[in-house]
Design an enzyme around this catalytic site. Structure first.
Site, PDB file in Angstrom:
ATOM      1  N   HIS A  68      -5.553  -6.416  15.144  1.00 29.08           N
ATOM      2  CA  HIS A  68      -5.153  -5.235  15.925  1.00 29.08           C
ATOM      3  C   HIS A  68      -5.790  -5.270  17.310  1.00 29.08           C
ATOM      4  CE1 HIS A  68      -5.072  -3.478  11.673  1.00 29.08           C
ATOM      5  NE2 HIS A  68      -3.823  -3.350  12.070  1.00 29.08           N
ATOM      6  N   GLN A  78       9.155  -8.280  10.906  1.00 27.91           N
ATOM      7  CA  GLN A  78       9.063  -6.925  11.483  1.00 27.91           C
ATOM      8  C   GLN A  78       9.215  -6.988  13.009  1.00 27.91           C
ATOM      9  OE1 GLN A  78       5.912  -4.014  10.323  1.00 27.91           O
ATOM     10  NE2 GLN A  78       4.973  -4.593  12.243  1.00 27.91           N
ATOM     11  N   SER A 106      -5.384  -5.586   6.920  1.00 31.95           N
ATOM     12  CA  SER A 106      -6.118  -4.450   6.340  1.00 31.95           C
ATOM     13  C   SER A 106      -6.164  -4.590   4.822  1.00 31.95           C
ATOM     14  CB  SER A 106      -5.441  -3.133   6.722  1.00 31.95           C
ATOM     15  OG  SER A 106      -5.277  -3.068   8.122  1.00 31.95           O
ATOM     16  N   ARG A 107      -5.130  -5.216   4.258  1.00 31.59           N
ATOM     17  CA  ARG A 107      -5.052  -5.343   2.790  1.00 31.59           C
ATOM     18  C   ARG A 107      -6.030  -6.379   2.245  1.00 31.59           C
ATOM     19  NH1 ARG A 107       0.738  -4.030   3.666  1.00 31.59           N
ATOM     20  NH2 ARG A 107       1.086  -2.087   2.529  1.00 31.59           N
TER      21      ARG A 107
END
Ligand code: AMP
Length: 278
Positions: A25, A141, A174-175
């Protein structure tokens, strides 16, 4: 804010996230800060992109830490709406990019991309950025969002940043926080499978079937990994290819224990040779 920036000859930049911020990020934040002012980050764990039974409830939430990271990086504003603000009672309009959204991630996670494109369009409408920054970690995405921006005449330019990895190659996510220690040790197998393809391509391999077979074999050798898909696709259409040509992506999705991980390798033909980005 965005209009004022434009009047003053500046571009407003947006970095949409679901929080639990990591270096992936932050690389997008830095790219935005290098190019735009003001820079706005958003944190919104978007319920509509999670199917029932997925990890919406347990998705990592580290809001205070995220705020500190964004502030130290120099982000100008944070937009962190509540679910009820984004989806008030009676909400009924959805954006769907046909075809592209039904393959790969969209096939494994039906409805996922409809949630993504809808929330991203809403964020772009609210913030009106000149540029919005997304990571190639989520290559499908990013492709869908660029398609939506083109199809709907959005004024926002979609910028796609490279994948940021841990020292052992695991793509930051994040996972990754869900992984137990043994699973964390197993997780870089996705990277290693893609890296194996990179090496074969450098040696001249162009056959998609042989490349995907070798990647599957490497993933199968890891007992904790369960393959969801391994595909080599055209980077524009996301349709499978039989031979490498132009720009292609090798896309991998696997479960390590209960945690779904995805990763990819970008291959771009230049003057007959392939530039490969992991
Ligand atoms: P998320 O919070 O997972 O929705 O991700 C927000 C943005 O960060 C998306 O555009 C992701 O593609 C991007 N991103 C997530 N992980 C990485 C990574 N390891 N490297 C680069 N970008 C990433």
């Amino acid at each position: 804010m965005s209009r004022q920036a434009r009047i003053e000859g500046r571009s407003c930049g947006l970095v949409p996230t679901m929080g639990a911020l990591h270096e992936g990020h932050m690389s997008l934040v830095r790219a935005a800060l290098a190019d735009c002012r003001p820079v706005i980050a958003s944190i919104f764990v978007n319920p509509s992109q999670f199917a029932p039974g997925e990890d919406l409830q347990k998705y990592p939430r580290t809001f205070e830490e995220d705020c500190n990271k964004l502030e130290s990086a120099g982000v100008d504003y944070l937009f962190a709406p509540e679910a009820g603000e984004m989806y008030p009672r009676g909400f009924r309009t959805w954006v769907n990019v046909e075809g592209l959204s039904e393959r790969l991630e969209g096939r494994v996670r039906p409805g996922h991309f409809r949630g993504v494109t809808t929330v991203v369009l809403k964020l772009l409408e609210i913030v009106q950025p000149r540029k919005a920054f997304f990571g190639r970690k989520d290559a499908q995405q990013a492709r869908l969002i660029a398609q939506m921006a083109r199809d709907l005449h959005l004024e926002t330019e979609i910028i796609v940043g490279p994948i940021v990895r841990e020292a052992d190659g695991l793509a930051m996510s994040s996972r990754n926080a869900y992984l137990r220690p043994d699973e964390r040790r197993a997780a870089p197998v996705l990277y290693r499978a893609l890296d194996g393809a990179r090496i074969s391509i450098a040696r001249g391999e162009r056959d998609a079937l042989r490349l995907t077979a070798a990647m599957r074999e490497m993933l199968r050798a890891e007992p904790l990994a369960e393959i969801e898909y391994v595909e080599l696709v055209d980077a524009d259409t996301f349709e499978p290819v039989t031979r490498l040509r132009g720009a292609c992506l090798a896309l991998v999705a696997a479960r390590i224990g209960a945690t779904r991980l995805i990763d990819n390798l970008l291959m771009e033909e230049r003057d007959g040779a392939f530039g490969v980005a992991l």
